[in-house]
Design a protein around this motif. Sequence first.
Motif, PDB file in Angstrom:
ATOM      1  N   ILE A  86      41.774  46.109  47.767  1.00  0.00           N
ATOM      2  CA  ILE A  86      41.612  46.428  46.693  1.00  0.00           C
ATOM      3  C   ILE A  86      41.976  45.825  45.495  1.00  0.00           C
ATOM      4  CG2 ILE A  86      41.775  49.157  47.648  1.00  0.00           C
ATOM      5  CD1 ILE A  86      44.871  49.543  45.928  1.00  0.00           C
ATOM      6  N   ALA A  87      42.535  44.320  46.176  1.00  0.00           N
ATOM      7  CA  ALA A  87      42.092  43.592  45.539  1.00  0.00           C
ATOM      8  C   ALA A  87      41.575  42.747  44.450  1.00  0.00           C
ATOM      9  CB  ALA A  87      43.361  42.085  45.644  1.00  0.00           C
ATOM     10  N   PRO A  88      41.342  43.272  42.710  1.00  0.00           N
ATOM     11  CA  PRO A  88      39.635  42.830  42.297  1.00  0.00           C
ATOM     12  C   PRO A  88      39.115  41.643  43.060  1.00  0.00           C
ATOM     13  CG  PRO A  88      42.253  43.337  41.091  1.00  0.00           C
ATOM     14  CD  PRO A  88      42.558  43.375  42.607  1.00  0.00           C
ATOM     15  N   ALA A  89      39.597  40.528  43.169  1.00  0.00           N
ATOM     16  CA  ALA A  89      38.942  39.543  43.363  1.00  0.00           C
ATOM     17  C   ALA A  89      37.710  39.809  44.956  1.00  0.00           C
ATOM     18  CB  ALA A  89      39.319  38.345  43.469  1.00  0.00           C
ATOM     19  N   HIS A  90      38.540  41.127  46.143  1.00  0.00           N
ATOM     20  CA  HIS A  90      37.469  41.556  46.847  1.00  0.00           C
ATOM     21  C   HIS A  90      37.271  42.784  46.802  1.00  0.00           C
ATOM     22  CE1 HIS A  90      41.725  39.510  48.542  1.00  0.00           C
ATOM     23  NE2 HIS A  90      40.470  38.262  48.410  1.00  0.00           N
ATOM     24  N   LEU A  91      36.778  43.137  45.537  1.00  0.00           N
ATOM     25  CA  LEU A  91      35.596  45.141  45.487  1.00  0.00           C
ATOM     26  C   LEU A  91      34.923  44.136  45.105  1.00  0.00           C
ATOM     27  CD1 LEU A  91      38.273  46.143  42.497  1.00  0.00           C
ATOM     28  CD2 LEU A  91      37.700  46.639  45.273  1.00  0.00           C
ATOM     29  N   TYR A  92      34.292  42.556  45.470  1.00  0.00           N
ATOM     30  CA  TYR A  92      33.087  42.039  45.306  1.00  0.00           C
ATOM     31  C   TYR A  92      33.644  40.972  46.682  1.00  0.00           C
ATOM     32  CZ  TYR A  92      31.832  44.162  40.830  1.00  0.00           C
ATOM     33  OH  TYR A  92      31.516  45.333  39.925  1.00  0.00           O
ATOM     34  N   PRO A  93      32.079  40.778  46.918  1.00  0.00           N
ATOM     35  CA  PRO A  93      31.950  40.126  48.487  1.00  0.00           C
ATOM     36  C   PRO A  93      31.755  38.714  48.072  1.00  0.00           C
ATOM     37  CG  PRO A  93      29.779  41.159  48.849  1.00  0.00           C
ATOM     38  CD  PRO A  93      31.465  41.690  47.590  1.00  0.00           C
ATOM     39  N   TRP A  94      32.992  38.553  47.241  1.00  0.00           N
ATOM     40  CA  TRP A  94      33.207  36.964  46.924  1.00  0.00           C
ATOM     41  C   TRP A  94      32.903  35.425  48.623  1.00  0.00           C
ATOM     42  CZ3 TRP A  94      31.057  35.885  42.359  1.00  0.00           C
ATOM     43  CH2 TRP A  94      31.407  36.294  40.823  1.00  0.00           C
ATOM     44  N   PRO A  95      31.891  34.950  48.843  1.00  0.00           N
ATOM     45  CA  PRO A  95      31.910  34.083  49.680  1.00  0.00           C
ATOM     46  C   PRO A  95      32.792  32.719  49.676  1.00  0.00           C
ATOM     47  CG  PRO A  95      29.620  33.949  48.899  1.00  0.00           C
ATOM     48  CD  PRO A  95      30.297  34.525  48.366  1.00  0.00           C
ATOM     49  N   ARG A 146      47.205  34.710  43.195  1.00  0.00           N
ATOM     50  CA  ARG A 146      46.893  32.750  43.394  1.00  0.00           C
ATOM     51  C   ARG A 146      45.555  32.959  41.910  1.00  0.00           C
ATOM     52  NH1 ARG A 146      45.320  30.307  48.338  1.00  0.00           N
ATOM     53  NH2 ARG A 146      43.724  31.124  49.419  1.00  0.00           N
ATOM     54  N   LEU A 147      45.269  31.943  41.777  1.00  0.00           N
ATOM     55  CA  LEU A 147      44.356  31.985  40.606  1.00  0.00           C
ATOM     56  C   LEU A 147      43.195  31.281  41.860  1.00  0.00           C
ATOM     57  CD1 LEU A 147      42.228  32.859  37.929  1.00  0.00           C
ATOM     58  CD2 LEU A 147      43.587  30.941  37.366  1.00  0.00           C
ATOM     59  N   THR A 148      42.043  31.628  42.470  1.00  0.00           N
ATOM     60  CA  THR A 148      41.415  30.561  43.494  1.00  0.00           C
ATOM     61  C   THR A 148      39.877  30.845  42.509  1.00  0.00           C
ATOM     62  OG1 THR A 148      40.029  32.828  44.172  1.00  0.00           O
ATOM     63  CG2 THR A 148      42.092  31.627  45.239  1.00  0.00           C
ATOM     64  N   GLY A 149      39.163  29.883  42.665  1.00  0.00           N
ATOM     65  CA  GLY A 149      37.610  30.176  42.180  1.00  0.00           C
ATOM     66  C   GLY A 149      37.183  31.535  42.188  1.00  0.00           C
ATOM     67  N   ASN A 150      37.109  32.175  43.083  1.00  0.00           N
ATOM     68  CA  ASN A 150      36.068  33.349  42.998  1.00  0.00           C
ATOM     69  C   ASN A 150      37.341  34.371  42.191  1.00  0.00           C
ATOM     70  OD1 ASN A 150      34.171  32.794  45.081  1.00  0.00           O
ATOM     71  ND2 ASN A 150      35.349  33.395  46.871  1.00  0.00           N
ATOM     72  N   VAL A 151      38.984  34.387  42.141  1.00  0.00           N
ATOM     73  CA  VAL A 151      38.975  35.420  41.313  1.00  0.00           C
ATOM     74  C   VAL A 151      39.014  34.691  39.658  1.00  0.00           C
ATOM     75  CG1 VAL A 151      41.731  35.886  39.878  1.00  0.00           C
ATOM     76  CG2 VAL A 151      41.168  35.470  42.712  1.00  0.00           C
ATOM     77  N   LEU A 152      38.417  33.870  39.898  1.00  0.00           N
ATOM     78  CA  LEU A 152      38.034  33.522  38.090  1.00  0.00           C
ATOM     79  C   LEU A 152      36.636  34.444  38.324  1.00  0.00           C
ATOM     80  CD1 LEU A 152      38.419  31.993  35.546  1.00  0.00           C
ATOM     81  CD2 LEU A 152      37.138  30.093  36.704  1.00  0.00           C
ATOM     82  N   ARG A 153      35.810  33.916  39.188  1.00  0.00           N
ATOM     83  CA  ARG A 153      34.129  34.370  39.050  1.00  0.00           C
ATOM     84  C   ARG A 153      34.388  36.094  38.742  1.00  0.00           C
ATOM     85  NH1 ARG A 153      33.930  30.391  43.604  1.00  0.00           N
ATOM     86  NH2 ARG A 153      33.061  29.442  42.845  1.00  0.00           N
TER      87      ARG A 153
END
Length: 450
Positions: A99-108, A263-270
Motif C-alpha cells: 500500500i506504499a504510494p509508489a506501489h499503488l500504481y504499477p510502475w515498471p 528511499r526516493l527512486t525514479g518511480n517514487v518521483l514519478r
Amino acid sequence: MVDPRQECATVRVPMDYGAPGGDRIELAVSRIRTAKAGARRGVLLLIPGGPGGSGINRPSSYVSRLPVELLDRYDLVGFDPRGVGRSTPVSCRLAGDDIAPAHLYPWPAPDGDIAGNVERARRIAETCGRDGGELLRHISTRNEARDIDRIRRALGEERISYWGVSYGTYAGAVYATMFPERTDRVVLDSSGDPNPRRVARGWAANYGVGVEDRFPDFAAWAAARHTEYGLGADATAVRETFLRLAAGLDRQPLPWPGANPPRLTGNVLRSTMLPALYSDADFPRLAGLMRAAMASGPLPSLPAPPEPVQQNTTAVAIGTLCNDVEWPDSVRAHQRDVDRDRLAHPLTAGMPVNIFPCAFWPHPPAERTTRITPRGPSNVLLVNNLRDPSTPHSGALRMRRAFGDRARMVSVDSGGHGAYLANGNACGDRTVTAFLVDGTRPAHDVLCGT
C-alpha cells in the motif's frame, strides 16, 4: 472541520442486490439543509471520486464554497460509498509495502521489465480474494448506483440532482443510465472514457495522455521560477530535468527516512508527480522535491494517510475496478504495451498500461459493464479542463458522445483535475452554476477560454 449544521444518518441496503432478503450493510449519509426552505428545489448529492474516496463530510467542505443562490436551492447531501469509511468498511489487510504510494500504481522496473509488477499484482489479488470478505465481491459501480437510489428514496425525493467528480462522474453516468427517470440536474465534472470494454483499464491508460497534456503547465511555472528551484530556464529544460532526474534516481536512489518506501527512486518521483499535477497549488511540492533530490537531500516530508485509511481506500478501489469489467491477463501483451508506451509517454514510463491486480482477480464480474447511451432526459452537463492529468479532455469527449443529446459539454481552458469551483475558470463556473440553479443549459457545447 465539520460544519455544525451537518446532520448524519445511516441507510441500510442489501449487500447483494441479487439477494435482497440477505445480509444488509450500512451507508453513512450526511446533509446540510438549505437555509431558504421557500426556494428549495431538492437535494444535490455530492458523489466522491476514487473509487474509494470518502464523501461523508463533503457538505461541510463545500457549503462555504458554493454560490449562495445554489445553496438556497438545494440541501447538500454527502455519503461514504459502500465499503468506504463510516459505511460498512472493507480491507484486504495488505502488507505495508503493497500500500506504499509508489506501489499503488504499477510502475515498471527501470529497464521496463514488469516481472515485479506481475508478482505484486498476483499477490494483491490473492490476498484480497482471501481476506477481503464477502462485501468486497459486491463492490461495483452498478451497486453504487443502486445505493444512490436507496439514498434518494430514504430522503423522500422523487428525483435527485447530483455533482459527480472524477470516478464520481462514472458512478453518476451509470446512475443516469440505470435510473434515468430519477435524475433531475446532473453535473459530471472530469469524466473518463466510459467504453464498456475498457472501463477502469482505459482510465489508467489515459494517465499517459493526461500527464503529457498537463506537464507543460508545471514546466512553464517552474521555468518562471528558475532562480528559486533551478529546474530549467524554459519549459523544455524543466521537462528534460525531470526525465534526467528520474532516470538518475532509477540508477541510484536517495535515502528518504520516514517515507514508505524509505528511499526516493525514479518511480517514487514519478508517483509524486501525478497528484502534484492535479492543482497548480501543488506545483511547489513537486518542484521542492526535485530541487532537494538534485542536491542529494535532505528530502522534504510528505503527508500520508493513516494505514487503516489507506487499507480501506485501496481495497475499495481494487474491488470496484476489478468487479466492474474483465481485465486481460496476458503478461506478454502487457509487456509489449509497456514497451510501446514508455516510448510514446516517457513521463509515465509505461505505468498506465501495465498489469493490475485485476488481471488475476479471483471473481468474474457479476454483471455486464454498463453501456452509457443517449436514452433518457436531456439533463446532463459535463465540464472538463482541457489539460487534466487524470481524466484527459479526450476521454471526456467520449463520455459526451456516449450520452449524445442527453448532454452538453463545457470545455475549460485550464489545467488540473476537477473543474467546477476548483481548477477551472469563471466562465465554466458560471455555466455550471446557472444550470444547477435555474436549469439553463447551453444549446451547444461550449469552450470557456482563459
